[in-house]
Design a protein around this motif. Structure first.
Motif, PDB file in Angstrom:
ATOM      1  N   ALA A 182       0.828  -1.211   0.000  1.00  0.00           N
ATOM      2  CA  ALA A 182       0.000   0.000   0.000  1.00  0.00           C
ATOM      3  C   ALA A 182       0.861   1.260   0.000  1.00  0.00           C
ATOM      4  CB  ALA A 182      -0.931  -0.006   1.210  1.00  0.00           C
ATOM      5  N   PHE A 183       1.898   1.271   0.842  1.00  0.00           N
ATOM      6  CA  PHE A 183       2.715   2.482   0.967  1.00  0.00           C
ATOM      7  C   PHE A 183       3.579   2.710  -0.260  1.00  0.00           C
ATOM      8  CE2 PHE A 183       5.900   5.349   2.733  1.00  0.00           C
ATOM      9  CZ  PHE A 183       5.102   6.194   3.499  1.00  0.00           C
ATOM     10  N   SER A 184       3.802   1.659  -1.044  1.00  0.00           N
ATOM     11  CA  SER A 184       4.590   1.820  -2.270  1.00  0.00           C
ATOM     12  C   SER A 184       3.942   2.821  -3.213  1.00  0.00           C
ATOM     13  CB  SER A 184       4.763   0.475  -2.978  1.00  0.00           C
ATOM     14  OG  SER A 184       5.570  -0.399  -2.219  1.00  0.00           O
ATOM     15  N   TRP A 185       2.608   2.938  -3.166  1.00  0.00           N
ATOM     16  CA  TRP A 185       1.930   3.899  -4.033  1.00  0.00           C
ATOM     17  C   TRP A 185       2.284   5.338  -3.671  1.00  0.00           C
ATOM     18  CZ3 TRP A 185       0.135   2.465  -8.463  1.00  0.00           C
ATOM     19  CH2 TRP A 185      -0.315   1.162  -8.646  1.00  0.00           C
ATOM     20  N   VAL A 186       2.621   5.580  -2.411  1.00  0.00           N
ATOM     21  CA  VAL A 186       3.100   6.909  -2.026  1.00  0.00           C
ATOM     22  C   VAL A 186       4.434   7.187  -2.705  1.00  0.00           C
ATOM     23  CG1 VAL A 186       3.768   8.394  -0.099  1.00  0.00           C
ATOM     24  CG2 VAL A 186       1.914   6.743   0.196  1.00  0.00           C
ATOM     25  N   ALA A 187       5.330   6.185  -2.663  1.00  0.00           N
ATOM     26  CA  ALA A 187       6.628   6.333  -3.315  1.00  0.00           C
ATOM     27  C   ALA A 187       6.476   6.476  -4.826  1.00  0.00           C
ATOM     28  CB  ALA A 187       7.516   5.133  -2.990  1.00  0.00           C
ATOM     29  N   VAL A 188       5.512   5.753  -5.412  1.00  0.00           N
ATOM     30  CA  VAL A 188       5.260   5.870  -6.850  1.00  0.00           C
ATOM     31  C   VAL A 188       4.857   7.299  -7.197  1.00  0.00           C
ATOM     32  CG1 VAL A 188       3.659   5.209  -8.686  1.00  0.00           C
ATOM     33  CG2 VAL A 188       4.709   3.454  -7.268  1.00  0.00           C
ATOM     34  N   LEU A 189       3.958   7.873  -6.417  1.00  0.00           N
ATOM     35  CA  LEU A 189       3.512   9.242  -6.684  1.00  0.00           C
ATOM     36  C   LEU A 189       4.663  10.227  -6.567  1.00  0.00           C
ATOM     37  CD1 LEU A 189       1.167  11.156  -7.295  1.00  0.00           C
ATOM     38  CD2 LEU A 189       0.755  11.310  -4.830  1.00  0.00           C
ATOM     39  N   VAL A 190       5.482  10.063  -5.537  1.00  0.00           N
ATOM     40  CA  VAL A 190       6.641  10.951  -5.372  1.00  0.00           C
ATOM     41  C   VAL A 190       7.602  10.783  -6.541  1.00  0.00           C
ATOM     42  CG1 VAL A 190       8.638  11.481  -3.917  1.00  0.00           C
ATOM     43  CG2 VAL A 190       6.434  10.975  -2.866  1.00  0.00           C
ATOM     44  N   GLY A 191       7.825   9.527  -6.965  1.00  0.00           N
ATOM     45  CA  GLY A 191       8.718   9.287  -8.099  1.00  0.00           C
ATOM     46  C   GLY A 191       8.216   9.898  -9.388  1.00  0.00           C
ATOM     47  N   LEU A 192       6.889   9.935  -9.557  1.00  0.00           N
ATOM     48  CA  LEU A 192       6.307  10.536 -10.759  1.00  0.00           C
ATOM     49  C   LEU A 192       6.410  12.054 -10.739  1.00  0.00           C
ATOM     50  CD1 LEU A 192       3.097   8.333 -11.094  1.00  0.00           C
ATOM     51  CD2 LEU A 192       5.060   8.322 -12.646  1.00  0.00           C
ATOM     52  N   LEU A 193       6.295  12.647  -9.563  1.00  0.00           N
ATOM     53  CA  LEU A 193       6.276  14.102  -9.461  1.00  0.00           C
ATOM     54  C   LEU A 193       7.670  14.718  -9.335  1.00  0.00           C
ATOM     55  CD1 LEU A 193       3.234  14.585  -7.039  1.00  0.00           C
ATOM     56  CD2 LEU A 193       3.272  14.866  -9.520  1.00  0.00           C
ATOM     57  N   ALA A 194       8.630  13.961  -8.807  1.00  0.00           N
ATOM     58  CA  ALA A 194       9.968  14.500  -8.577  1.00  0.00           C
ATOM     59  C   ALA A 194      10.712  14.721  -9.897  1.00  0.00           C
ATOM     60  CB  ALA A 194      10.769  13.558  -7.683  1.00  0.00           C
ATOM     61  N   LYS A 195      11.569  15.731  -9.916  1.00  0.00           N
ATOM     62  CA  LYS A 195      12.336  16.041 -11.123  1.00  0.00           C
ATOM     63  C   LYS A 195      13.469  15.051 -11.357  1.00  0.00           C
ATOM     64  CE  LYS A 195      11.386  21.020 -11.098  1.00  0.00           C
ATOM     65  NZ  LYS A 195      11.981  22.382 -11.051  1.00  0.00           N
ATOM     66  N   ASP A 196      14.004  14.480 -10.291  1.00  0.00           N
ATOM     67  CA  ASP A 196      15.071  13.495 -10.423  1.00  0.00           C
ATOM     68  C   ASP A 196      15.039  12.561  -9.229  1.00  0.00           C
ATOM     69  OD1 ASP A 196      16.567  14.835  -8.261  1.00  0.00           O
ATOM     70  OD2 ASP A 196      16.960  16.372  -9.772  1.00  0.00           O
ATOM     71  N   ALA A 197      15.823  11.475  -9.310  1.00  0.00           N
ATOM     72  CA  ALA A 197      15.797  10.449  -8.268  1.00  0.00           C
ATOM     73  C   ALA A 197      16.296  10.970  -6.932  1.00  0.00           C
ATOM     74  CB  ALA A 197      16.641   9.248  -8.713  1.00  0.00           C
ATOM     75  N   GLU A 198      17.215  11.939  -6.960  1.00  0.00           N
ATOM     76  CA  GLU A 198      17.736  12.486  -5.713  1.00  0.00           C
ATOM     77  C   GLU A 198      16.639  13.169  -4.904  1.00  0.00           C
ATOM     78  OE1 GLU A 198      19.187  12.776  -8.643  1.00  0.00           O
ATOM     79  OE2 GLU A 198      20.949  11.505  -8.266  1.00  0.00           O
ATOM     80  N   ARG A 199      15.691  13.794  -5.584  1.00  0.00           N
ATOM     81  CA  ARG A 199      14.603  14.460  -4.877  1.00  0.00           C
ATOM     82  C   ARG A 199      13.669  13.451  -4.212  1.00  0.00           C
ATOM     83  NH1 ARG A 199      14.222  20.008  -6.423  1.00  0.00           N
ATOM     84  NH2 ARG A 199      15.667  20.459  -8.124  1.00  0.00           N
ATOM     85  N   VAL A 200      13.581  12.257  -4.765  1.00  0.00           N
ATOM     86  CA  VAL A 200      12.800  11.201  -4.116  1.00  0.00           C
ATOM     87  C   VAL A 200      13.443  10.839  -2.785  1.00  0.00           C
ATOM     88  CG1 VAL A 200      11.895   8.863  -4.331  1.00  0.00           C
ATOM     89  CG2 VAL A 200      12.064  10.323  -6.352  1.00  0.00           C
ATOM     90  N   GLN A 201      14.769  10.757  -2.781  1.00  0.00           N
ATOM     91  CA  GLN A 201      15.480  10.445  -1.549  1.00  0.00           C
ATOM     92  C   GLN A 201      15.341  11.574  -0.533  1.00  0.00           C
ATOM     93  OE1 GLN A 201      19.683   9.725  -2.051  1.00  0.00           O
ATOM     94  NE2 GLN A 201      19.753   8.375  -0.284  1.00  0.00           N
ATOM     95  N   ILE A 202      15.354  12.809  -1.003  1.00  0.00           N
ATOM     96  CA  ILE A 202      15.166  13.944  -0.104  1.00  0.00           C
ATOM     97  C   ILE A 202      13.810  13.871   0.581  1.00  0.00           C
ATOM     98  CG2 ILE A 202      14.859  16.459  -0.037  1.00  0.00           C
ATOM     99  CD1 ILE A 202      16.986  16.661  -2.222  1.00  0.00           C
ATOM    100  N   PHE A 203      12.786  13.434  -0.181  1.00  0.00           N
ATOM    101  CA  PHE A 203      11.465  13.254   0.417  1.00  0.00           C
ATOM    102  C   PHE A 203      11.529  12.275   1.576  1.00  0.00           C
ATOM    103  CE2 PHE A 203       7.936  10.223   0.628  1.00  0.00           C
ATOM    104  CZ  PHE A 203       6.918  11.054   1.076  1.00  0.00           C
ATOM    105  N   GLY A 204      12.326  11.209   1.401  1.00  0.00           N
ATOM    106  CA  GLY A 204      12.437  10.213   2.458  1.00  0.00           C
ATOM    107  C   GLY A 204      12.959  10.800   3.750  1.00  0.00           C
ATOM    108  N   PHE A 205      14.017  11.597   3.639  1.00  0.00           N
ATOM    109  CA  PHE A 205      14.587  12.191   4.839  1.00  0.00           C
ATOM    110  C   PHE A 205      13.692  13.285   5.407  1.00  0.00           C
ATOM    111  CE2 PHE A 205      18.319  10.256   2.915  1.00  0.00           C
ATOM    112  CZ  PHE A 205      18.949   9.719   4.026  1.00  0.00           C
TER     113      PHE A 205
END
Length: 275
Positions: free
Chosen positions: A174-197
């Motif tokens: 279920a929570f993977s869909w949150v990561a999917v949405l962030v991955g779709l909206l982020a400009k690059d992979a590093e910003r996905v990691q920033i969301f995590g922190f």
């Protein structure tokens, strides 16, 4: 002067993704794409180390640095903390779904997939399916490290541990869909990691993962009690060590359903707009 439109074969560049693809074929395509994601680990072993080394370090640091100060005993703190640590690590592993998806989008992988007659949802489902394998590996790794350090299961035994793993994988799905949405909206992979922190660290630390709720100020306890991370950690403790099980498990499943119900349709909608 008239001209005939070029025929649109099933594998041509003009093929529309998802056209006339049955459910069984879509599942097969999703598993193929999931295997593609897992094979990348063999070619890039450092990807496996990313979600293997960090949890081991966290278990060692929190057990031996904070265990004596918080619980008065390293063993007692390990017993309390390990189920919550598994929950915390599960949430951070889901970020790799978003990072991998973002990389595929920015590098044009999905542009090539668009030319194939595959189900629209297959790329997303394949990513999330591969994540479940990584999640299972990560859960097993943290648990084995805990066993080496002295952690022991309570009265539910192996059956309780197996039930905890199933619950964790359901919540991770279920929570993977949150990561999917962030991955779709982020400009690059590093910003996905920033969301995590930025988002996941406060969510996991303001919970009962590392300390009991009753040691916190009253105003903070109110948030911790409804935090899905706290509820899931409590459910895992009950399944792995004994104690209350029914209420925290049901609440965890309710949170999983709510998260998926909100973020899955939203992620698919954003994905379609991206393509």
């Amino acid at each position: 002067m008239t001209s005939e439109a070029a025929p649109r074969g099933p594998s041509g560049a003009g093929a529309e993704p998802g056209a006339r693809v049955g459910l069984a074929e879509g599942v097969r395509q999703s598993l193929t794409l999931a295997w593609r994601t897992l094979v990348q680990v063999r070619h890039n072993p450092f990807e496996l180390s990313d979600f293997s080394i960090q949890p081991i370090m966290f278990v060692l640091l929190f057990t031996y640095v904070f265990g004596g100060a918080i619980a008065g005993s390293v063993h007692d703190y390990l017993t309390f903390m390990l189920p919550g640590m598994i929950v915390m690590n599960m949430l951070f592993v889901t970020l790799y779904v978003g990072q991998g998806l973002n990389t595929d989008l920015t590098k044009g992988v999905f542009d090539r997939l668009r030319s194939l007659p595959i189900a629209r949802w297959a790329p997303l489902a394949g990513r999330i399916a591969a994540d479940q394998v990584k999640q299972a590996w990560s859960i097993l790794l943290v648990f084995v490290v805990g066993l080496i350090l002295g952690f022991r299961l309570g009265s539910p035994g192996p059956i309780g541990m197996l039930a905890a793993v199933v619950l964790l994988l359901v919540f991770a799905l279920a929570f993977s869909w949150v990561a999917v949405l962030v991955g779709l909206l982020a400009k690059d992979a590093e910003r996905v990691q920033i969301f995590g922190f930025t988002a996941l660290f406060p969510l996991t630390f303001v919970s009962n993962v590392f300390v009991p709720t009753d040691t916190m100020p009253g105003w903070l306890q109110a948030f911790v009690d409804i935090n899905p991370v706290s509820i899931l950690a409590e459910a895992c403790r009950g399944l792995m060590l004994g104690g209350a099980v029914a209420a925290p498990v049901l609440k965890s499943l309710a949170w999983a359903v709510a998260i998926a119900a909100v973020f899955a349709p939203l992620s698919v909608w954003v994905f379609k707009r991206k393509l």
